[in-house]
Design an enzyme around this catalytic site. Structure first.
Site, mmCIF file in Angstrom:
data_model
loop_
_atom_site.group_PDB
_atom_site.id
_atom_site.type_symbol
_atom_site.label_atom_id
_atom_site.label_comp_id
_atom_site.label_asym_id
_atom_site.label_seq_id
_atom_site.Cartn_x
_atom_site.Cartn_y
_atom_site.Cartn_z
ATOM 1 N N LYS A 53 33.188 48.413 32.674
ATOM 2 C CA LYS A 53 33.153 48.368 34.147
ATOM 3 C C LYS A 53 32.083 49.318 34.678
ATOM 4 C CE LYS A 53 37.959 46.897 34.566
ATOM 5 N NZ LYS A 53 39.351 47.150 34.943
ATOM 6 N N GLN A 97 43.060 52.051 35.828
ATOM 7 C CA GLN A 97 43.225 51.085 34.735
ATOM 8 C C GLN A 97 44.694 51.032 34.305
ATOM 9 O OE1 GLN A 97 40.810 49.069 33.791
ATOM 10 N NE2 GLN A 97 41.944 48.071 32.154
ATOM 11 N N ASP A 120 40.719 45.818 42.918
ATOM 12 C CA ASP A 120 41.522 45.008 41.993
ATOM 13 C C ASP A 120 42.398 44.006 42.755
ATOM 14 O OD1 ASP A 120 41.133 45.420 39.261
ATOM 15 O OD2 ASP A 120 42.308 47.269 39.229
#
Ligand code: GUN
Length: 284
Positions: A53, A97, A120
């Site tokens: 990422k 995460q 997200d």
């Protein structure tokens, strides 16, 4: 029949180039889109995802911050870090995460991320926005899967889409996105009886079960578009999806390979969401 292979790598490159233009336009106005990624602990797969990422951000000239916290970080300390990044104007996208260590309540963490920076799309406010047709941030994997269908010329409106899997990260948001695009949507789970009856009726089949090669060619409608979200490591060390590619590609009209299908799109859409968030902040 042999399916058209949906080349996720090349579509991801094309989509990244489109978003890079938008990032460059922001930079000429003195705004560099910024993403902060927090990882708690040492999970090896998570470490690879997070590194990728951050690397994708660098490739597009975005600002990124990689915050690695020890596995014994307290929930309070993690919440404090999130609050700090929520208030940081250099950061337009912020994610933690998953999974987080067991002593941390993941729902509490997702709730603490500013909905305006939730690239997200996991904050309940953004989940609700997607469910009510007012999308702000779509979760990256289903969003990338949708873009693969669109870029491959698969028509969605009026088609029967079957999603296998009901996770908050993939299955549920995928179903909502397809519904938003006027598909008739069925969601199947591990409890579904006669799964093949449903899959054989699917014009679009999205598979996110985590079970290697469980969907075989005989379960697929001839000409269907098959999106394989699975990524599993076989005993021989090779990767495979949740779809048995060899038998499925004989029947399907379109199919994503593993690797090189959905995978490259997930991070692309994360970068896209970050740039879009920076555009929204700039417009305020
Ligand atoms: N773990 C597995 N997939 C994801 C994702 O898309 N976002 C986050 N934050 N964690 C994940």
């Amino acid at each position: 029949m042999s399916a058209k292979i949906i080349d996720g790598k090349s579509i991801a490159q094309e989509v990244r180039a489109e978003w890079k233009l938008r990032a460059d336009a922001l930079k000429t106005r003195g705004i560099t889109p910024g993403l902060a990624v927090i990882i708690v602990g040492e999970d090896p797969a998570s470490k690879v995802y997070v590194a990728n990422k951050v690397k994708a951000c660098a490739e597009l000239g975005l600002h990124s911050e990689h915050i690695a916290l020890p596995a014994d970080t307290s929930e309070a300390d993690l919440l404090a870090k999130i609050a700090q990044l929520n208030a940081d104007p250099k950061i337009h996208g912020l994610l933690v995460q998953l999974p987080v260590p067991k002593h941390i309540d993941s729902d509490k963490i997702l709730n603490a991320i500013s909905p305006d920076k939730d690239v997200d799309g996991f904050h309940p406010l953004n989940v609700g926005a997607l469910a009510t047709g007012n999308m702000r941030f779509a979760p990256c994997t289903p969003y990338g899967s949708l873009v693969l269908l669109q870029k491959s010329g698969v028509s969605i409106e009026g088609k029967h889409a079957v999603v296998i899997g009901r996770s908050n990260i993939v299955g549920k948001p995928m179903a909502l996105l397809l519904l938003q695009h006027n598909a008739t949507v069925t969601i199947c789970t591990s409890k579904t009886t006669d799964l093949a009856k449903h899959t054989r009726d699917a014009d679009i089949l999205v598979v996110a079960t985590g079970k290697p090669k469980m969907i075989t060619g005989d379960m697929i409608k001839p000409g269907a578009a098959v999106i394989d979200v699975g990524i599993n490591r076989m005993e021989n060390g090779k990767l495979c999806g949740d779809v048995d590619f060899d038998s499925a590609q004989e029947v399907a009209g379109w199919i994503t390979p593993v690797p090189g299908g959905v995978g490259p799109m997930t991070i692309t859409m994360l970068v896209a969401n970050t740039i879009q968030s920076a555009e929204r902040a700039a417009a305020k």
